[in-house]
Each structure stands twice: as structure tokens, then as C-alpha cells.
Scaffold this motif. Structure first.
Motif, short mmCIF file in Angstrom:
data_model
loop_
_atom_site.label_atom_id
_atom_site.label_comp_id
_atom_site.label_asym_id
_atom_site.label_seq_id
_atom_site.Cartn_x
_atom_site.Cartn_y
_atom_site.Cartn_z
N HIS A 24 0.85 -1.18 0.00
CA HIS A 24 0.00 0.00 0.00
C HIS A 24 0.89 1.23 0.00
O HIS A 24 1.89 1.29 0.73
CB HIS A 24 -0.92 0.01 1.23
N ALA A 101 -3.97 10.40 -6.35
CA ALA A 101 -4.03 9.02 -5.84
C ALA A 101 -4.75 8.11 -6.83
O ALA A 101 -4.33 6.96 -7.07
CB ALA A 101 -4.70 8.99 -4.48
N GLN A 102 -5.85 8.59 -7.39
CA GLN A 102 -6.60 7.78 -8.36
C GLN A 102 -5.75 7.47 -9.60
O GLN A 102 -5.72 6.32 -10.06
CB GLN A 102 -7.87 8.52 -8.77
N GLY A 105 -3.06 5.07 -8.71
CA GLY A 105 -3.64 3.75 -8.53
C GLY A 105 -3.82 3.02 -9.85
O GLY A 105 -3.60 1.81 -9.95
N GLN A 106 -4.20 3.76 -10.88
CA GLN A 106 -4.36 3.17 -12.20
C GLN A 106 -3.03 2.67 -12.76
O GLN A 106 -2.98 1.66 -13.46
CB GLN A 106 -4.98 4.18 -13.15
N VAL A 109 -2.27 -0.81 -11.01
CA VAL A 109 -3.39 -1.74 -10.87
C VAL A 109 -2.97 -3.19 -11.09
O VAL A 109 -3.56 -4.11 -10.50
CB VAL A 109 -4.53 -1.34 -11.84
N SER A 114 -1.77 -0.82 -3.93
CA SER A 114 -2.92 0.07 -3.77
C SER A 114 -2.43 1.44 -3.33
O SER A 114 -1.51 1.54 -2.50
CB SER A 114 -3.90 -0.48 -2.73
N VAL A 115 -3.02 2.49 -3.87
CA VAL A 115 -2.62 3.86 -3.54
C VAL A 115 -3.75 4.56 -2.80
O VAL A 115 -4.89 4.55 -3.25
CB VAL A 115 -2.24 4.64 -4.81
N HIS A 116 -3.40 5.18 -1.67
CA HIS A 116 -4.35 5.91 -0.84
C HIS A 116 -3.83 7.33 -0.66
O HIS A 116 -2.67 7.62 -0.91
CB HIS A 116 -4.47 5.27 0.54
N TYR A 117 -4.71 8.20 -0.19
CA TYR A 117 -4.27 9.56 0.13
C TYR A 117 -4.83 9.97 1.48
O TYR A 117 -5.88 9.48 1.92
CB TYR A 117 -4.72 10.56 -0.95
N GLU A 332 5.05 8.29 -10.00
CA GLU A 332 5.08 6.84 -10.24
C GLU A 332 6.52 6.33 -10.25
O GLU A 332 6.84 5.30 -9.64
CB GLU A 332 4.41 6.51 -11.57
#
Length: 346
Positions: A24, A101-102, A105-106, A109, A114-117, A332
Motif C-alpha cells: 500500500h 491518488a486515483q 492507482g491506475q 493496478v 494500492s494507492v491511498h491519500y 510513479e
């Protein structure tokens, strides 16, 4: 770039197949009030200004000032400033960080990442996001504060908060931290291209101002490397852009209180430039990975006023990289480099 691995309790799962391990990534930015109301801004400022990394005065000295004066007078003014920049979807900083973050996350994938903020102050809080991570399948957490230049007042307080929140919880994963990327080649190239594209759209300025968020001068004298990182970012950008010494300046903004902060000050510099005859300035802040109150209101509105009222003609703020594809490429790359180093593949 500096990377620090934080050694925290790690409990192995012998029954788990390492090929199915899950990483994560938690990107963190400063924060924002929940809305533009005075009570919401007061709550936000209370959390922010109670941080000993931000204001290191003894609590007996600081508490009466904070609770007796600042939190009674400042929230209304700050709320009015937030109202000038607030969007239909909320705080620009939170909205942009969520988008970052979205998009990240892509990119991951298919990598088991998993990427969170989270926000250091306000919501979504670091604690609430850690709850989500802990309940998921996690072997490793990489914390990435989105501050290019390291400071104890920003990066270090994120580490403090993550450590504090994890100490309250049972968890079974290792934790790493990324400390800075002020001299990352991709970051410098993306910023330089961003500046060139902006100036190609408008004009060449008399001065390009690199305005960084300030800290008290005393903090730097006590060992905070932040100013060195800022000046190195400027040096690398100037080298990439091919600027002469007469074409740019490095300044510091957002000073608070009566104590001396890092100089030269952005506002005073803009006044002086206009008074001596400079007509066109472009201003950007390489310290911010997303536009926020300090850029959209302080740089875009307040400092424009200082320049124009003193005789300046054209003032342009160059936006942060925000969710630009080149910025996501940089973030990234930094994440992949760190994870690759951890896995012994670098």
C-alpha cells in the motif's frame, strides 16, 4: 533524494505466499478544513498550529497565544480566504490529491499495489486511512509525503503522525518513508517543461520568481535542511532553463508571527521589483505538489496586489504540476524506484 526506512513491528504470515504480497502506498499532503465555515477553519487551524513541529515554542508560552488570541481572531479571515478558492467539489488541495491518488492507482493496478491519500491535518485523516489499510491485505506500507523539499515542519511531522497512529493499532507490515525529491531528475525536467510551456503561451518575464513556503530562520539555524533543498531545486531548474542570475530570484512566503523567517520575503521582493521598474513577473512555487490556499490565494491574489499596486504591469502565477500527466509520471517513477530498492531489484 532521501529515503528512510522506519523500523516498526513486523509480524510475518508464514502461511502467506510472498508472490501474493500486497503493498500500500499512502500519499500525504498538508490538509484543509472540511468546509469554509469559521468553525471548520478554527478546528483545522487548532490541529495545525498545535503541532510542535510547526510551532516549537514551549506549550506554556504558545497555548495562551494560540487559544487566547489566534483561534479567536484568525479563523474568520482565513475562512474568507478559503471561500475565494473553494470549488464545487471542495478544497482544491484535497480534490487534487485525491485525483493524484486515483491516477497513481491506475498505474499500479497490475502490480499488487494500492494507492491511498490522506491529509496531515483535517480529513481524510492519516488515522482513518491507516484503518482501511490495516483491514486490507497488506505486507508493506510506503508513506510518500508530497513535499519535494524536506523539512521537519512537513515531512517529519507526517512520520510522527504515522508512527503515533500505528502505535495505537495492531498491524502486521513493514513501513518505509520517502523523505524528499527536490533534486529528482524527472521532477526537475517536468517543472522546467511546465515553465517553458507556460511562458511560450504568454511571454518572457523580467523576473521569474521561485517562491517557497517559508519556515522560521531559527529552524534552519537549528539544522533543518529545508532552505538548502529549496536553493538546490532552484539551481537545478535555472540550469535546465538556461537562466542568467539577472533573470530569476528565490524567495520565501507565508511567514507567520513576529519571528524572523527565511528571506528574502516574496511579498517584499515583489514590491521592490515593481518600484525599481520591473513590469512583468512570473511566480511559481516548486514547494507545492498541488495548488492550495498558499498558491491560489496568497500567490495568485494577495501577492499580485503587492506587485500591481507598486507599479508592476503583468503578474502571472504559474500553477503547480497538480494532476498533470508528467507529474504523475514523476511520482510513479519515485514510488517504483523505492519499491524496487526494497525488493532488491535496483
Amino acid at each position: 533524494m532521501y529515503f528512510v526506512r522506519l523500523v516498526l513491528p513486523f509480524f510475518s504470515h508464514p502461511q502467506k505466499n510472498r508472490s501474493m504480497s500486497k503493498t500500500h502506498v499512502l500519499i500525504v499532503n498538508l490538509g484543509s478544513p472540511d468546509d469554509t465555515s469559521v468553525p471548520a477553519v478554527r478546528r483545522y487551524l487548532a490541529e495545525f498550529l498545535s503541532d510542535k513541529r510547526v510551532v516549537d515554542l514551549p506549550r506554556w508560552q504558545w497555548w495562551p497565544i494560540l487559544h487566547g488570541i489566534i483561534l479567536r481572531t484568525r479563523p474568520a479571515k482565513t475562512a474568507a480566504s478559503y471561500q475565494q478558492i473553494w470549488t464545487a467539489t471542495g478544497s482544491p488541495l484535497v480534490v487534487t490529491t485525491r485525483k493524484q491518488a486515483q491516477l497513481l492507482g491506475q498505474r499500479f493496478v497490475n502490480d499488487g499495489v494500492s494507492v491511498h491519500y490522506a491529509m496531515r491535518y483535517g480529513n481524510p485523516s492519516i488515522g482513518s486511512v491507516l484503518n482501511d489499510i490495516i483491514t486490507d491485505d497488506c505486507d508493506h506500507l510506503l508513506v510518500f509525503p508530497l513535499y519535494p523539499q524536506y523539512s521537519r515542519t512537513t515531512v517529519e511531522t507526517v512520520r510522527d503522525k504515522v508512527t503515533l497512529e500505528l502505535a495505537k493499532r495492531s498491524f502486521h507490515f513493514s513501513v518505509d518513508h520517502i523523505d524528499s525529491y527536490y533534486n529528482n531528475e524527472g521532477y526537475i525536467q517536468a517543472m522546467a517543461d511546465h515553465i517553458r510551456n507556460f511562458q511560450a503561451q504568454y511571454e518572457q518575464p523580467d523576473k521569474l520568481i521561485f517562491s517557497y513556503h517559508g519556515i522560521p530562520k531559527r529552524y534552519a539555524e537549528n539544522g533543518d535542511v529545508y532552505p538548502q533543498h529549496c536553493h538546490e531545486t532552484t539551481r537545478l531548474l535555472v540550469e535546465k532553463l538556461g537562466l542568467s542570475p539577472s533573470q530569476y530570484l528565490t524567495t520565501f512566503q507565508s511567514r507567520f508571527g513576529r519571528e524572523e523567517w527565511l528571506q528574502p520575503y516574496t511579498d517584499e521582493t515583489l514590491k521592490a521589483l515593481a518600484q525599481k521598474g520591473d513590469k512583468i513577473v512570473h511566480v511559481l512555487s516548486p514547494a507545492f505538489s498541488a495548488d492550495c490556499l498558499e498558491t491560489l490565494e496568497e500567490l495568485e491574489v494577495e501577492n499580485r496586489g503587492y506587485f500591481e499596486k507598486n507599479g508592476g504591469k503583468i503578474y502571472r502565477y504559474i500553477p503547480a504540476l497538480n494532476d498533470d500527466e508528467r507529474h504523475i509520471d514523476v511520482l510513479e517513477s519515485i514510488i517504483r524506484q523505492r519499491l524496487s530498492t526494497r525488493n532488491g531489484n535496483a
